[in-house]
Write a protein that holds these residues in place. Structure first.
Motif, PDB file in Angstrom:
ATOM      1  N   ASN A 111       0.814  -1.205   0.000  1.00 39.31           N
ATOM      2  CA  ASN A 111       0.000   0.000   0.000  1.00 39.31           C
ATOM      3  C   ASN A 111       0.853   1.262   0.000  1.00 39.31           C
ATOM      4  OD1 ASN A 111       1.015  -0.409   2.539  1.00 39.31           O
ATOM      5  ND2 ASN A 111      -0.826   0.309   3.609  1.00 39.31           N
ATOM      6  N   ALA A 112       2.145   1.152  -0.266  1.00 37.27           N
ATOM      7  CA  ALA A 112       3.030   2.307  -0.264  1.00 37.27           C
ATOM      8  C   ALA A 112       3.561   2.558  -1.669  1.00 37.27           C
ATOM      9  CB  ALA A 112       4.188   2.084   0.710  1.00 37.27           C
ATOM     10  N   ASP A 113       3.920   3.834  -1.937  1.00 35.84           N
ATOM     11  CA  ASP A 113       4.537   4.143  -3.213  1.00 35.84           C
ATOM     12  C   ASP A 113       5.920   3.492  -3.250  1.00 35.84           C
ATOM     13  OD1 ASP A 113       6.710   6.404  -2.507  1.00 35.84           O
ATOM     14  OD2 ASP A 113       4.934   6.674  -1.248  1.00 35.84           O
ATOM     15  N   PRO A 114       6.501   3.319  -4.448  1.00 30.15           N
ATOM     16  CA  PRO A 114       7.780   2.609  -4.551  1.00 30.15           C
ATOM     17  C   PRO A 114       8.886   3.193  -3.686  1.00 30.15           C
ATOM     18  CG  PRO A 114       6.790   2.864  -6.710  1.00 30.15           C
ATOM     19  CD  PRO A 114       5.941   3.662  -5.773  1.00 30.15           C
ATOM     20  N   GLN A 115       8.965   4.522  -3.599  1.00 31.34           N
ATOM     21  CA  GLN A 115      10.001   5.151  -2.786  1.00 31.34           C
ATOM     22  C   GLN A 115       9.817   4.800  -1.317  1.00 31.34           C
ATOM     23  OE1 GLN A 115      12.612   7.300  -3.667  1.00 31.34           O
ATOM     24  NE2 GLN A 115      13.243   7.488  -1.529  1.00 31.34           N
ATOM     25  N   SER A 116       8.598   4.939  -0.824  1.00 29.48           N
ATOM     26  CA  SER A 116       8.324   4.632   0.579  1.00 29.48           C
ATOM     27  C   SER A 116       8.494   3.140   0.860  1.00 29.48           C
ATOM     28  CB  SER A 116       6.906   5.069   0.952  1.00 29.48           C
ATOM     29  OG  SER A 116       6.757   6.476   0.838  1.00 29.48           O
TER      30      SER A 116
ATOM     31  N   LYS B  66       8.515  10.912   1.927  1.00 32.83           N
ATOM     32  CA  LYS B  66       7.243  11.578   1.633  1.00 32.83           C
ATOM     33  C   LYS B  66       6.693  12.264   2.875  1.00 32.83           C
ATOM     34  CE  LYS B  66       2.571  10.655  -0.110  1.00 32.83           C
ATOM     35  NZ  LYS B  66       1.639   9.607  -0.621  1.00 32.83           N
TER      36      LYS B  66
END
Length: 223
Positions: free
Chosen positions: A68-73, A110
């Motif tokens: 459920n997180a963006d790739p960076q996170s 983020k």
């Protein structure tokens, strides 16, 4: 919010807030030349030890990535299967770290960008790495990474530094970072702050590598 006013003016996004790497918040520019040279030698030795640790510690593959997180996170929250501990890490400072910290929280790039841009909650940003680049507004607190115990001299000195910087308000958000998810230095420093009773300790696990990978700007320590 009055209790945070002076912190906001001094630290949050103040470009020249980065201070000494070998003490808690001491100004480099105010030190005699000989002490500056000694500090540079200590920094080089510290970086050499970090490089040796990096070469000697095998890289472990993460067990899972949050869906459920963006790739960076997601990269910053990788679970390397290292259990979280409330004890100071005494081994190599470069190596896989836990994906959580007892008594504190992990903040991603983020989340940190949102905290900075929001400017609604003043916070204290602590650099525990002591490298040639820092995050804007960061203050050096490198000695806090040391192993030991929560009754040692490092703990007392770090406690006095945080007392001064926060005005004794233990609800002040503290953001601590070092190199990357493979760096224990900020983990130890965060544990020390948690042990002192600070209630908003945010471990920026991704560190300066994640910050730069996200395209964010760094700055240079005050000389």
């Amino acid at each position: 919010m009055k209790r945070f006013a002076y912190l906001s003016a001094m630290l949050c996004l103040w470009p020249g807030a980065a201070l000494s790497q070998d003490s808690f918040g001491g100004s480099q520019s105010s030190r005699p030349q000989q002490q500056q040279e000694q500090q540079q030698q200590q920094q080089q030795q510290s970086q050499s030890r970090e490089q040796m640790d990096r070469q000697s510690v095998p890289q472990q593959q993460p067990q899972q990535r949050p869906s459920n997180a963006d790739p960076q996170s997601a990269a910053e929250l990788q679970d390397f299967g290292v259990p979280a501990t409330s004890q100071l890490h005494a081994g190599a400072m470069h190596g896989p770290t836990p994906s959580s910290i007892p008594g504190g929280q992990i903040i991603t790039t983020k989340g940190l960008v949102e905290l900075i841009q929001g400017r609604q909650t003043p916070f204290l940003l602590l650099d525990i790495l002591g490298g040639p680049e820092i995050l804007p507004g960061a203050v050096f607190a490198v000695p806090a990474h040391q192993a030991g115990n929560f009754n040692d001299q490092t703990q007392r000195e770090f406690g006095g530094f945080l007392q001064q910087m926060t005005g004794g308000d233990k609800e002040t958000p503290l953001v601590l970072y070092c190199q990357s998810t493979q760096c224990w230095m900020s983990y130890n420093a965060a544990l020390r702050a948690i042990n002192m009773g600070y209630t908003n300790v945010l471990w920026y696990r991704g560190g300066i590598e994640a910050w730069k990978a996200a395209g964010q700007q760094t700055t240079y320590p005050q000389q």
